[in-house]
Design a protein around this motif. Structure first.
Motif, PDB file in Angstrom:
ATOM      1  N   LEU A  40      20.807  30.142   6.972  1.00 13.02           N
ATOM      2  CA  LEU A  40      21.936  30.452   6.417  1.00 13.02           C
ATOM      3  C   LEU A  40      23.098  30.664   7.614  1.00 13.02           C
ATOM      4  O   LEU A  40      24.054  30.143   7.703  1.00 13.02           O
ATOM      5  CB  LEU A  40      21.654  32.040   5.794  1.00 13.02           C
ATOM      6  N   ILE A  41      22.515  31.501   8.698  1.00 13.99           N
ATOM      7  CA  ILE A  41      23.512  31.772   9.934  1.00 13.99           C
ATOM      8  C   ILE A  41      23.830  30.429  10.699  1.00 13.99           C
ATOM      9  O   ILE A  41      24.975  30.363  11.007  1.00 13.99           O
ATOM     10  CB  ILE A  41      22.473  32.774  10.852  1.00 13.99           C
ATOM     11  N   SER A  42      22.779  29.690  10.890  1.00 12.75           N
ATOM     12  CA  SER A  42      23.196  28.374  11.539  1.00 12.75           C
ATOM     13  C   SER A  42      24.118  27.668  10.914  1.00 12.75           C
ATOM     14  O   SER A  42      25.184  27.032  11.633  1.00 12.75           O
ATOM     15  CB  SER A  42      21.848  27.613  11.820  1.00 12.75           C
ATOM     16  N   THR A  43      23.845  27.409   9.573  1.00 11.63           N
ATOM     17  CA  THR A  43      24.694  26.274   8.831  1.00 11.63           C
ATOM     18  C   THR A  43      26.208  27.015   8.827  1.00 11.63           C
ATOM     19  O   THR A  43      26.892  26.265   8.836  1.00 11.63           O
ATOM     20  CB  THR A  43      24.378  26.287   7.357  1.00 11.63           C
ATOM     21  N   VAL A  44      26.436  28.224   8.551  1.00 13.23           N
ATOM     22  CA  VAL A  44      27.635  28.879   8.490  1.00 13.23           C
ATOM     23  C   VAL A  44      28.551  28.798   9.451  1.00 13.23           C
ATOM     24  O   VAL A  44      29.362  28.435   9.741  1.00 13.23           O
ATOM     25  CB  VAL A  44      27.772  30.322   7.972  1.00 13.23           C
ATOM     26  N   ILE A  45      27.702  29.214  10.905  1.00 10.41           N
ATOM     27  CA  ILE A  45      28.356  29.008  12.094  1.00 10.41           C
ATOM     28  C   ILE A  45      28.876  27.739  12.557  1.00 10.41           C
ATOM     29  O   ILE A  45      29.846  27.476  13.145  1.00 10.41           O
ATOM     30  CB  ILE A  45      27.813  30.073  12.992  1.00 10.41           C
ATOM     31  N   LEU A 165      25.136  37.120  19.656  1.00  8.76           N
ATOM     32  CA  LEU A 165      24.118  36.903  18.444  1.00  8.76           C
ATOM     33  C   LEU A 165      22.985  37.529  18.598  1.00  8.76           C
ATOM     34  O   LEU A 165      22.571  38.143  17.571  1.00  8.76           O
ATOM     35  CB  LEU A 165      24.020  35.554  18.254  1.00  8.76           C
ATOM     36  N   PRO A 166      22.339  37.312  19.653  1.00  7.70           N
ATOM     37  CA  PRO A 166      21.161  38.220  19.827  1.00  7.70           C
ATOM     38  C   PRO A 166      21.310  39.812  19.786  1.00  7.70           C
ATOM     39  O   PRO A 166      20.375  40.449  19.252  1.00  7.70           O
ATOM     40  CB  PRO A 166      20.708  37.850  21.374  1.00  7.70           C
ATOM     41  N   LEU A 167      22.196  40.343  20.401  1.00  6.17           N
ATOM     42  CA  LEU A 167      22.650  41.551  20.049  1.00  6.17           C
ATOM     43  C   LEU A 167      22.839  42.062  18.669  1.00  6.17           C
ATOM     44  O   LEU A 167      22.215  43.197  18.224  1.00  6.17           O
ATOM     45  CB  LEU A 167      23.823  42.079  20.978  1.00  6.17           C
ATOM     46  N   PHE A 168      23.572  41.237  18.035  1.00  4.61           N
ATOM     47  CA  PHE A 168      23.892  41.553  16.553  1.00  4.61           C
ATOM     48  C   PHE A 168      22.483  41.593  15.873  1.00  4.61           C
ATOM     49  O   PHE A 168      22.098  42.420  15.183  1.00  4.61           O
ATOM     50  CB  PHE A 168      24.581  40.595  15.893  1.00  4.61           C
ATOM     51  N   TRP A 169      21.659  40.529  15.945  1.00  2.00           N
ATOM     52  CA  TRP A 169      20.339  40.232  15.415  1.00  2.00           C
ATOM     53  C   TRP A 169      19.431  41.507  15.724  1.00  2.00           C
ATOM     54  O   TRP A 169      18.645  42.003  14.834  1.00  2.00           O
ATOM     55  CB  TRP A 169      19.696  38.874  15.774  1.00  2.00           C
ATOM     56  N   GLY A 170      19.444  41.828  17.161  1.00  2.00           N
ATOM     57  CA  GLY A 170      18.397  42.921  17.505  1.00  2.00           C
ATOM     58  C   GLY A 170      18.934  44.130  16.860  1.00  2.00           C
ATOM     59  O   GLY A 170      17.789  45.073  16.048  1.00  2.00           O
ATOM     60  N   VAL A 171      20.086  44.851  16.781  1.00  9.30           N
ATOM     61  CA  VAL A 171      20.644  45.897  16.165  1.00  9.30           C
ATOM     62  C   VAL A 171      20.382  46.159  14.824  1.00  9.30           C
ATOM     63  O   VAL A 171      20.057  47.033  14.153  1.00  9.30           O
ATOM     64  CB  VAL A 171      22.083  46.268  16.813  1.00  9.30           C
ATOM     65  N   ALA A 172      20.803  44.813  14.002  1.00 11.75           N
ATOM     66  CA  ALA A 172      20.943  44.937  12.689  1.00 11.75           C
ATOM     67  C   ALA A 172      19.662  44.818  11.992  1.00 11.75           C
ATOM     68  O   ALA A 172      19.472  45.539  10.950  1.00 11.75           O
ATOM     69  CB  ALA A 172      21.651  43.680  12.188  1.00 11.75           C
ATOM     70  N   GLY A 191      17.139  32.849  19.354  1.00 12.44           N
ATOM     71  CA  GLY A 191      16.632  31.195  18.950  1.00 12.44           C
ATOM     72  C   GLY A 191      17.887  30.714  17.917  1.00 12.44           C
ATOM     73  O   GLY A 191      17.984  29.463  18.053  1.00 12.44           O
ATOM     74  N   ILE A 192      18.353  31.413  17.173  1.00 16.52           N
ATOM     75  CA  ILE A 192      19.529  31.120  16.398  1.00 16.52           C
ATOM     76  C   ILE A 192      20.873  30.504  17.381  1.00 16.52           C
ATOM     77  O   ILE A 192      21.335  29.462  17.137  1.00 16.52           O
ATOM     78  CB  ILE A 192      20.048  31.995  15.448  1.00 16.52           C
ATOM     79  N   GLY A 193      20.959  31.467  18.304  1.00 17.94           N
ATOM     80  CA  GLY A 193      22.165  31.178  19.198  1.00 17.94           C
ATOM     81  C   GLY A 193      21.929  29.896  20.123  1.00 17.94           C
ATOM     82  O   GLY A 193      22.766  29.340  20.146  1.00 17.94           O
ATOM     83  N   ILE A 194      20.516  29.839  20.370  1.00 17.39           N
ATOM     84  CA  ILE A 194      20.291  28.362  21.113  1.00 17.39           C
ATOM     85  C   ILE A 194      20.385  27.260  20.243  1.00 17.39           C
ATOM     86  O   ILE A 194      20.867  26.189  20.850  1.00 17.39           O
ATOM     87  CB  ILE A 194      18.794  28.701  21.682  1.00 17.39           C
ATOM     88  N   THR A 195      19.971  27.223  19.211  1.00 16.80           N
ATOM     89  CA  THR A 195      20.497  26.300  18.056  1.00 16.80           C
ATOM     90  C   THR A 195      22.041  25.797  18.067  1.00 16.80           C
ATOM     91  O   THR A 195      22.181  24.926  18.210  1.00 16.80           O
ATOM     92  CB  THR A 195      19.919  26.751  16.798  1.00 16.80           C
ATOM     93  N   LEU A 196      22.795  26.848  17.829  1.00 13.53           N
ATOM     94  CA  LEU A 196      24.094  26.797  17.904  1.00 13.53           C
ATOM     95  C   LEU A 196      24.676  26.274  19.042  1.00 13.53           C
ATOM     96  O   LEU A 196      25.616  25.399  19.203  1.00 13.53           O
ATOM     97  CB  LEU A 196      24.670  28.179  17.337  1.00 13.53           C
ATOM     98  N   TRP A 197      24.352  26.732  20.015  1.00 14.64           N
ATOM     99  CA  TRP A 197      24.487  26.292  21.566  1.00 14.64           C
ATOM    100  C   TRP A 197      24.331  24.659  21.662  1.00 14.64           C
ATOM    101  O   TRP A 197      25.080  23.990  22.207  1.00 14.64           O
ATOM    102  CB  TRP A 197      23.858  27.115  22.548  1.00 14.64           C
ATOM    103  N   LEU A 198      23.130  24.183  21.375  1.00 12.35           N
ATOM    104  CA  LEU A 198      22.786  22.882  21.506  1.00 12.35           C
ATOM    105  C   LEU A 198      23.844  21.995  20.469  1.00 12.35           C
ATOM    106  O   LEU A 198      24.116  21.067  20.929  1.00 12.35           O
ATOM    107  CB  LEU A 198      21.305  22.739  21.046  1.00 12.35           C
ATOM    108  N   ALA A 199      24.177  22.528  19.298  1.00 14.82           N
ATOM    109  CA  ALA A 199      24.684  21.892  18.347  1.00 14.82           C
ATOM    110  C   ALA A 199      26.228  21.620  18.868  1.00 14.82           C
ATOM    111  O   ALA A 199      26.946  20.559  18.706  1.00 14.82           O
ATOM    112  CB  ALA A 199      24.853  22.658  16.994  1.00 14.82           C
ATOM    113  N   VAL A 200      27.092  22.735  19.438  1.00 12.11           N
ATOM    114  CA  VAL A 200      28.146  22.673  19.898  1.00 12.11           C
ATOM    115  C   VAL A 200      28.219  22.197  21.416  1.00 12.11           C
ATOM    116  O   VAL A 200      29.058  21.310  21.790  1.00 12.11           O
ATOM    117  CB  VAL A 200      28.806  24.182  19.897  1.00 12.11           C
ATOM    118  N   GLY A 201      27.290  22.574  22.255  1.00  9.36           N
ATOM    119  CA  GLY A 201      27.399  22.283  23.739  1.00  9.36           C
ATOM    120  C   GLY A 201      27.079  20.834  24.170  1.00  9.36           C
ATOM    121  O   GLY A 201      27.806  20.236  24.967  1.00  9.36           O
TER     122      GLY A 201
END
Length: 262
Positions: A40-45, A165-172, A191-201
């Motif tokens: 969900l998070i990966s697809t939306v972002i 993203l990691p800060l949000f996920w940890g606190v939430a 892990g989600i952030g790395i996925t998105l970074w790869l997709a965009v970067g």
């Protein structure tokens, strides 16, 4: 596609096995939670990034352009749009997380944190879009300067994906704000952030250049110090190449045709 699929499957299986001692139903529900949330998070972002034309197979390098007519007005407009869109998307994703978590595991994360997180990501995307300018429109640029500028853009959105993203996920999601729980859940967000970074970067010029040059050098088809080799080839002493804006061209068409035929 492969990275988020593998990560979502791994996290789902891991959480399902950990909950297996409470029965098959608990294992299934706890395994579905990270799997569904990661997708969900990966697809939306990623879709949000595509809306700002950030996820593209960018054959044209881009560079920072902080000057020019109308840049300030464009900055205000695009940041306002990014802020509004990020808040709306963050609210929707946060509420989706709340529904999924409540239905599958009866957990209650701090889903409203999706609003400020979405706002930060929206503004970051907006700033990247505002600063992206086709390199061929830049005056007096060189291939090396364009790659350095593109690296700056990659580092800019790396902060969003690998820190925010990691800060949000940890606190939430941490049940108690203890260091061990924060770190454990922040790793999910990473892990989600790395996925998105790869997709965009990986759609940017600098990562593509590094991967391509390294692969060809390892196969013996290019020198390892490619940038230095190209600069020397374009020097007056050698003169095989000549710089043309953001690229190099062969100085002599006959030599180019001969090499191409081989």
């Amino acid at each position: 596609v492969a990275v988020p699929a593998a990560y979502a499957a791994e996290s789902g299986i891991r959480d399902g096995l950990e909950a297996g001692r409470h029965g098959a139903a608990a294992a299934l529900s706890h395994g579905l939670i990270p799997f569904a949330l990661n997708w969900l998070i990966s697809t939306v972002i990623i879709c949000f990034g595509a809306r700002f034309n950030l996820v593209t197979l960018a054959e044209r390098p881009v560079y920072f352009s902080l000057r020019g007519a109308g840049r300030e007005t464009a900055l205000v407009k695009i940041v306002a749009a990014g802020l509004f869109g990020g808040v709306v998307v963050g609210l929707g994703v946060g509420y989706g997380v709340k529904i999924l978590s409540g239905a599958l595991s009866r957990s209650h994360p701090l889903w409203l944190l999706g609003v400020p997180t979405g706002a930060v990501i929206g503004v970051a995307f907006a700033l990247i879009k505002w600063s992206r300018t086709p390199a061929e429109t830049a005056p007096a640029t060189t291939p090396q300067s364009v790659l350095r500028a593109d690296l700056g853009l990659v580092l800019l959105f790396s902060c969003t994906f690998l820190v925010v993203l990691p800060l949000f996920w940890g606190v939430a999601f941490a049940p108690r704000l203890l260091p061990r729980h924060l770190v454990m859940h922040a790793l999910y967000g990473l892990g989600i952030g790395i996925t998105l970074w790869l997709a965009v970067g990986l759609s940017h010029a600098w990562p593509q250049y590094v991967l391509t040059a390294t692969w060809l050098a390892a196969r013996g088809k290019l020198p390892w110090r490619l940038a230095a080799f190209l600069r020397e080839s374009a020097s007056p002493q050698v003169g095989v190449l000549c710089p043309r804006g953001v690229s190099y061209q062969y100085r002599y068409p006959a030599l180019r045709d001969q090499l191409a035929s081989r």
